[in-house]
Design a protein around this motif. Structure first.
Motif, mmCIF file in Angstrom:
data_model
loop_
_atom_site.group_PDB
_atom_site.id
_atom_site.type_symbol
_atom_site.label_atom_id
_atom_site.label_comp_id
_atom_site.label_asym_id
_atom_site.label_seq_id
_atom_site.Cartn_x
_atom_site.Cartn_y
_atom_site.Cartn_z
ATOM 1 N N GLY A 162 0.805 -1.221 0.000
ATOM 2 C CA GLY A 162 0.000 0.000 0.000
ATOM 3 C C GLY A 162 0.831 1.260 0.000
ATOM 4 N N CYS A 163 1.853 1.320 0.848
ATOM 5 C CA CYS A 163 2.642 2.557 0.922
ATOM 6 C C CYS A 163 3.423 2.788 -0.363
ATOM 7 C CB CYS A 163 3.557 2.546 2.143
ATOM 8 S SG CYS A 163 5.004 1.469 2.034
ATOM 9 N N ILE A 164 3.785 1.719 -1.072
ATOM 10 C CA ILE A 164 4.478 1.876 -2.352
ATOM 11 C C ILE A 164 3.521 2.345 -3.433
ATOM 12 C CG2 ILE A 164 5.678 0.612 -4.185
ATOM 13 C CD1 ILE A 164 6.901 -1.157 -1.973
ATOM 14 N N ILE A 165 2.338 1.740 -3.513
ATOM 15 C CA ILE A 165 1.360 2.111 -4.546
ATOM 16 C C ILE A 165 0.819 3.518 -4.317
ATOM 17 C CG2 ILE A 165 -0.965 1.598 -5.424
ATOM 18 C CD1 ILE A 165 -0.334 -1.359 -5.077
ATOM 19 N N ILE A 166 0.523 3.855 -3.068
ATOM 20 C CA ILE A 166 -0.042 5.181 -2.759
ATOM 21 C C ILE A 166 1.014 6.272 -2.916
ATOM 22 C CG2 ILE A 166 -1.058 6.590 -0.908
ATOM 23 C CD1 ILE A 166 -2.247 3.924 0.167
ATOM 24 N N GLY A 167 2.243 5.950 -2.617
ATOM 25 C CA GLY A 167 3.324 6.930 -2.742
ATOM 26 C C GLY A 167 3.677 7.566 -1.411
ATOM 27 N N LYS A 168 4.733 8.339 -1.420
ATOM 28 C CA LYS A 168 5.236 8.945 -0.195
ATOM 29 C C LYS A 168 4.372 10.117 0.249
ATOM 30 C CE LYS A 168 9.934 7.839 -1.709
ATOM 31 N NZ LYS A 168 11.261 8.380 -2.068
ATOM 32 N N ARG A 169 4.436 10.420 1.540
ATOM 33 C CA ARG A 169 3.768 11.604 2.062
ATOM 34 C C ARG A 169 4.340 12.862 1.404
ATOM 35 N NH1 ARG A 169 4.914 10.280 8.260
ATOM 36 N NH2 ARG A 169 6.591 9.128 7.201
ATOM 37 N N THR A 170 3.488 13.823 1.188
ATOM 38 C CA THR A 170 3.935 15.103 0.642
ATOM 39 C C THR A 170 4.984 15.711 1.571
ATOM 40 O OG1 THR A 170 1.795 15.490 -0.402
ATOM 41 C CG2 THR A 170 3.206 17.419 -0.038
ATOM 42 N N GLY A 171 6.154 15.996 1.014
ATOM 43 C CA GLY A 171 7.238 16.556 1.815
ATOM 44 C C GLY A 171 8.136 15.532 2.452
ATOM 45 N N TYR A 172 7.879 14.236 2.220
ATOM 46 C CA TYR A 172 8.684 13.176 2.834
ATOM 47 C C TYR A 172 10.138 13.283 2.370
ATOM 48 C CZ TYR A 172 10.308 8.496 4.125
ATOM 49 O OH TYR A 172 10.995 7.438 4.656
ATOM 50 N N GLY A 173 11.054 13.274 3.315
ATOM 51 C CA GLY A 173 12.467 13.394 3.009
ATOM 52 C C GLY A 173 12.950 14.820 2.950
ATOM 53 N N THR B 170 17.934 0.897 8.198
ATOM 54 C CA THR B 170 18.817 0.695 7.044
ATOM 55 C C THR B 170 18.063 0.310 5.781
ATOM 56 O OG1 THR B 170 20.559 -0.013 8.569
ATOM 57 C CG2 THR B 170 20.856 -0.516 6.220
ATOM 58 N N VAL B 171 17.238 -0.717 5.858
ATOM 59 C CA VAL B 171 16.553 -1.221 4.661
ATOM 60 C C VAL B 171 15.559 -0.195 4.128
ATOM 61 C CG1 VAL B 171 15.001 -2.999 3.762
ATOM 62 C CG2 VAL B 171 16.876 -3.631 5.301
ATOM 63 N N LYS B 172 14.738 0.371 5.015
ATOM 64 C CA LYS B 172 13.750 1.349 4.562
ATOM 65 C C LYS B 172 14.418 2.568 3.941
ATOM 66 C CE LYS B 172 11.180 3.924 7.394
ATOM 67 N NZ LYS B 172 10.070 4.374 8.301
ATOM 68 N N ASN B 173 15.477 3.036 4.547
ATOM 69 C CA ASN B 173 16.181 4.192 3.997
ATOM 70 C C ASN B 173 16.845 3.867 2.664
ATOM 71 O OD1 ASN B 173 15.454 5.749 6.198
ATOM 72 N ND2 ASN B 173 17.318 5.274 7.341
ATOM 73 N N ALA B 174 17.377 2.663 2.545
ATOM 74 C CA ALA B 174 18.060 2.269 1.305
ATOM 75 C C ALA B 174 17.078 2.129 0.146
ATOM 76 C CB ALA B 174 18.809 0.962 1.518
ATOM 77 N N LEU B 175 15.913 1.572 0.415
ATOM 78 C CA LEU B 175 14.922 1.355 -0.643
ATOM 79 C C LEU B 175 14.029 2.563 -0.871
ATOM 80 C CD1 LEU B 175 13.901 -2.353 0.100
ATOM 81 C CD2 LEU B 175 15.605 -1.491 -1.525
ATOM 82 N N GLY B 176 13.920 3.442 0.116
ATOM 83 C CA GLY B 176 13.224 4.707 -0.068
ATOM 84 C C GLY B 176 11.712 4.658 -0.006
ATOM 85 N N TYR B 177 11.114 3.577 0.488
ATOM 86 C CA TYR B 177 9.647 3.551 0.604
ATOM 87 C C TYR B 177 9.219 4.240 1.902
ATOM 88 C CZ TYR B 177 10.566 -0.600 3.552
ATOM 89 O OH TYR B 177 11.024 -1.460 4.505
ATOM 90 N N ASP B 178 8.019 4.791 1.908
ATOM 91 C CA ASP B 178 7.519 5.563 3.056
ATOM 92 C C ASP B 178 6.485 4.755 3.831
ATOM 93 O OD1 ASP B 178 6.780 7.481 4.887
ATOM 94 O OD2 ASP B 178 5.654 8.709 3.455
ATOM 95 N N ASP B 179 6.980 3.826 4.625
ATOM 96 C CA ASP B 179 6.127 3.071 5.549
ATOM 97 C C ASP B 179 6.016 3.918 6.808
ATOM 98 O OD1 ASP B 179 4.906 1.275 7.257
ATOM 99 O OD2 ASP B 179 6.348 -0.346 6.960
#
Length: 454
Positions: free
Chosen positions: A227-238, A350-359
Motif C-alpha cells: 500500500g505505501c508503495i502504490i499510494i506513494g510517499k507523504r507530501t514533503g517526505y524526506g 537501514t533497509v527502509k532508507n536504502a529502498l526509499g519507501y515511506d512506511d
C-alpha cells in the motif's frame, strides 16, 4: 489434537473422575459393559465455566488493544493535524469488521469449503445458538460457539486496522473503509481458513501459528508495504521533518497493546489451563527481551536509546512471540523477542532508507518482518531440546520448511491480492486526497474537527 498433546494439556477433572468410576465398575461388570462405560466416559463433553470466563476476558482484552490501544499508539506517532483521522480510522474499521464477521466472515473462515476458503453455511450465524459448542485443543473440552465467534471476531477487527499505519496521513477515509472491506473478504478470511481450519491448506501441511503470526502480522505487514508503495510517499517526505506529535500517547498506546496482547496470545489456547500459563509467561518475557534488544542496538548504533525505540521493540517482541506463544519455552521466547527486535530495527532504519519507501509507522518493518521471524522461529523453539513443549512427530528441519512455506504463501496471497485491491479502490473512488488537503491535515479535511485547539 494428537494423543500426545492431549495428555500434555491434561484431562478435565470431570473426565478423570468419570474414568476412575468406570474403572471401578469394570471389576464387577461384564467386559463389554466395562468397555462401553469407559468409552462413554472418555467421550463425555465438558464445558467449564472457567474456560468460558477466560475467553470472554480475552475477547475484551483484544478489543482493548484495538481501541484505545492501537488507536493511541498510531495516533501519537503521526503529526498533530492527523491525530483524529487515525483514531477515526481504527474505530470505524473495527466496527465494520465486526459486522462483516457476523454477516459472512466467520462462515468463510471456519466452515467446510475447500483448502482456500469456507462456505456460507453459517452466514449471518445461521444454526448458531446458546447450545452450540466449539472445539478446544483438549479432547472432550468445548466452549460455547458464541464466545469462539466473538474471540475470532476481535482478530478480524484489529488486523486491517494494523495496515493503516503504513500509509498514515495520506489516504482518504472512504478509500480506507472500502479497501478494508475488500481486504478482509479476499485476503484475511482465506488466510484464516488456510491456517486455522482443519481443512485449510496450511493447516493440513502442519504449519504452526498459535495466535496469528501469518494470519494477522505477516498478512497486515505485506498489505501495508504494498500500500505505501502504490499510494506513494507523504507530501514533503524526506524534505520536511515528520516527528511523532506525542510520544507519551504512543507509549500509553503501546502499553495498552501489551496488556491486551495477553488476551490475543493466551486466549488463543481457548482454555484456562497450564498451556495458557505458558502463553502468558512467554508474552511477558519475549516482549521484555525485545525491548532490551531494540534499546541496546539503538544505543550502539545511534549513541542514545529512545522511547520510540523502546516501544517499537515492545511491539516487535509481541509480534514475534504471537505464533509461538504456546509453542515455545520461556528461554526460547526471550531469544525470539531479542532477535526479532534487532532484525526489525535493521529493516526500519537501514533497509527502509536504502529502498526509499515511506512506511509511515513501520508496519512492514515491525509486523511484517517480526511476523516472519516469529513464524519461522516457531519451527525451532517448539523443540523439546530447546525448552519447547514439542509436537507429535517433530523434526526441526521439516517443521522449519513447513513454516517457510506458510510465510511465502501468506506473502504472495496477501501481497498480490492487496495490490489488486488497491488499484480497484483507486479506480472506484481514488486513494489519496489532493496535495493541498494533505498539507492541511486529514483531521479537518476528512472529519471537520481537530484533536487540539490552541
Amino acid at each position: 489434537m494428537t494423543i500426545k498433546n492431549w495428555m500434555r494439556t491434561g484431562l478435565p477433572v470431570l473426565a478423570v473422575t468419570g474414568l476412575i468410576a468406570a474403572a471401578a465398575l469394570a471389576q464387577d461388570a461384564p467386559q463389554t459393559g466395562a468397555v462401553a462405560t469407559a468409552e462413554a466416559a472418555a467421550d463425555a463433553v465438558t464445558v467449564d465455566k472457567g474456560d468460558i470466563t477466560w475467553m470472554m476476558i480475552s475477547s475484551i482484552l483484544v478489543l482493548f488493544m484495538t481501541v484505545p490501544g492501537l488507536a493511541l499508539f498510531y495516533g501519537g506517532l503521526v503529526r498533530a493535524k492527523n491525530m483524529l483521522s487515525v483514531l477515526m480510522q481504527v474505530t470505524v474499521i473495527a466496527a465494520v469488521m465486526m459486522l462483516l464477521w457476523v454477516f459472512y466472515g466467520y462462515s468463510l473462515s471456519f466452515t467446510a469449503g475447500n483448502a482456500f476458503i469456507g462456505g456460507f453455511e453459517k452466514a449471518f450465524l445461521a444454526g448458531v445458538g446458546t447450545d452450540s459448542l466449539a472445539d478446544t485443543f483438549s479432547k472432550g473440552v468445548k466452549i460455547p460457539e458464541y464466545i469462539f465467534i466473538v474471540f475470532q471476531m476481535t482478530f478480524s477487527a484489529i488486523t486491517p486496522a494494523l495496515i493503516i499505519g503504513a500509509f498514515a496521513e495520506r489516504m482518504k477515509f472512504s478509500a480506507i473503509v472500502l479497501f478494508s472491506i475488500l481486504w478482509v473478504t479476499f485476503i484475511y478470511y482465506p488466510i484464516a481458513h488456510m491456517v486455522w481450519f482443519s481443512e485449510g491448506l496450511l493447516f493440513a501441511m502442519g504449519a504452526l501459528d498459535f495466535a496469528g503470526g501469518t494470519v494477522v502480522h505477516i498478512n497486515a505487514g505485506i498489505a501495508g508495504l504494498v500500500g505505501c508503495i502504490i499510494i506513494g510517499k507523504r507530501t514533503g517526505y524526506g524534505k520536511e521533518l515528520m516527528p511523532p506529535h506525542s510520544l507519551p500517547f504512543a507509549m500509553v498506546g503501546a502499553s495498552v497493546l501489551w496488556v491486551g496482547w495477553f488476551g490475543f496470545n493466551a486466549g488463543s489456547n481457548l482454555e484456562a489451563n497450564a498451556g495458557t500459563t505458558l502463553a502468558v509467561i512467554n508474552t511477558f518475557v519475549a516482549t521484555a527481551g525485545a525491548i532490551v534488544g531494540w534499546s541496546l542496538i539503538e544505543w550502539l548504533a545511534k549513541g542514545k536509546p529512545s522511547m520510540l525505540g523502546a516501544i517499537s521493540g515492545m511491539v516487535a517482541g509481541l509480534v514475534a512471540i504471537t505464533p509461538a506463544a504456546g509453542l515455545s519455552g520461556p528461554l526460547g521466547a526471550i531469544v525470539l523477542g531479542f532477535v526479532a527486535a534487532i532484525v526489525c530495527f535493521f529493516f526500519c532504519t537501514t533497509v527502509k532508507n536504502a529502498l526509499g519507501y515511506d512506511d509511515s509507522l513501520d508496519v512492514f518493518g515491525v509486523h511484517g518482518v517480526g511476523g516472519i521471524i516469529g513464524a519461522i522461529g516457531t519451527g525451532i523453539v517448539v523443540a523439546p531440546a530447546l525448552g519447547g513443549p514439542g509436537i507429535a512427530d517433530y523434526e526441526m528441519g521439516h517443521q522449519v520448511w513447513v513454516q517457510i512455506q506458510a510465510v511465502l504463501t501468506t506473502l504472495v496471497w496477501g501481497g498480490v491480492g492487496s495490490a489488486i485491491l488497491y488499484y480497484i479502490v483507486n479506480i472506484i473512488i481514488g486513494l489519496r486526497p489532493s496535495v493541498e488537503k494533505e498539507r492541511e491535515g486529514l483531521d479537518i479535511v476528512e472529519h471537520g474537527e481537530r484533536a487540539y485547539h490552541s
